[in-house]
Design a protein around this motif. Sequence first.
Motif, PDB file in Angstrom:
ATOM      1  N   LEU A  57      99.765  74.435  59.218  1.00 11.05           N
ATOM      2  CA  LEU A  57      98.860  74.405  60.359  1.00 11.05           C
ATOM      3  C   LEU A  57      97.567  73.695  60.008  1.00 11.05           C
ATOM      4  N   ALA A 105      96.020  70.284  61.560  1.00 14.34           N
ATOM      5  CA  ALA A 105      94.650  70.157  62.081  1.00 14.34           C
ATOM      6  C   ALA A 105      93.955  68.968  61.477  1.00 14.34           C
ATOM      7  N   TYR A 136      90.342  74.532  66.455  1.00 14.30           N
ATOM      8  CA  TYR A 136      90.921  75.866  66.562  1.00 14.30           C
ATOM      9  C   TYR A 136      91.816  75.934  67.797  1.00 14.30           C
ATOM     10  N   SER A 137      92.937  76.616  67.651  1.00 17.09           N
ATOM     11  CA  SER A 137      93.833  76.806  68.788  1.00 17.09           C
ATOM     12  C   SER A 137      93.349  77.938  69.682  1.00 17.09           C
ATOM     13  N   ASN A 138      92.569  78.871  69.117  1.00 17.41           N
ATOM     14  CA  ASN A 138      92.017  79.965  69.897  1.00 17.41           C
ATOM     15  C   ASN A 138      90.962  79.434  70.867  1.00 17.41           C
ATOM     16  N   GLU A 139      91.151  79.714  72.137  1.00 23.27           N
ATOM     17  CA  GLU A 139      90.270  79.152  73.174  1.00 23.27           C
ATOM     18  C   GLU A 139      88.829  79.612  73.012  1.00 23.27           C
ATOM     19  N   HIS A 184      87.325  77.830  70.011  1.00 26.41           N
ATOM     20  CA  HIS A 184      87.147  76.415  70.347  1.00 26.41           C
ATOM     21  C   HIS A 184      85.889  76.226  71.198  1.00 26.41           C
TER      22      HIS A 184
END
Length: 339
Positions: free
Chosen positions: A22, A26, A310-313, A316
């Motif tokens: 991951l 990125a 970051y995938s977390n909203e 991000h």
Amino acid sequence: MRNAAHRIVQQVSRKGLPALMLAASALSVSAQDAAEDGIIQQQTQFAPGVVTVIPGDASPSETFDGPLALQRFIQSHPELEWDPTKFENGRPHFDPRSRTLIEMAKQVVLRREIYCLEFAFKPLRQIYVDVPLAGGQTQRKLIWYMVYRVRYTGKDLRPAADEIGGAKMYSRIENVSYESRRFFPLATLKDQVSGREYLDRLIPSAKPVIAARERITAPLYNSVEVFNQRIPLTQDEDSPGVWGVLTWMDVAPDIDFLSLYVSGLTNAFEQDGEGKDAPYRRKMLQLNFFRPGDAMNQTADSIRFGMPPYSNEQEHAYILDKYNVEELRNYRWVFRSVK
């Protein structure tokens, strides 16, 4: 949310290969964004390793200001206005009102040439240096530094005049180049979380230590010495350019998200309103970095170019807010006040 950048490293430690994949993904996205931004990774014979090249940015819209309102000037010189009591219907007899001095002055457009230098840099790093103190003593200090290269590639923008009906009409922009330019740097590190700023400092004892570590074979100048160096016109990729070093001291050890603002690469500016009190902003290069680490063993931390994805909203949105951008950006050109 503190030290969110460090979570990538923590995830790799806890989750092993999947997290590592991951993180690699990125980084590849970041590299792709860099390519889309026009960033070039370049080998140079004057400093081992790779430099990141940011091309110059000059816009035709930066070559003029106006028309000017001249509000304060008109208020200070009411005698220049037409006196309606001296003319029939309050107007001049033979010329339209637009031909009066005040009305013509309101149509003035100020024009200028705009240049922009190419900026290439090696990674932002840290090193311990013995710094002289008053009384002949020395103190071991942690120094943040960046080795950079500037080159003048020409293609400055200049308003071009065409004579139409006996009057000069500025309707186009032309390119012009000179033998050389000069660079007057002002570099500021900003902690995007706390808002603290650190101005580049002259640390004479640090320059030879940094030059030895980076194995620079070209002359290396600090932010004052580089003033006197002419940056010659070049379009050759192998040109050495002019090499310099930026140094900072007493940077907070807990800094995570930071940006470097470099002014002096271009003469473009903006001003809100008119007069000496109107806000004045210089065009600067903003380079974004993040540091996945902590206050312990700081020289072992890698300061990475770009913004952490970051995938977390929620995370991000937090990152975008701290860097004051709408999308992930490795760098951008901004107009900023000089404090």
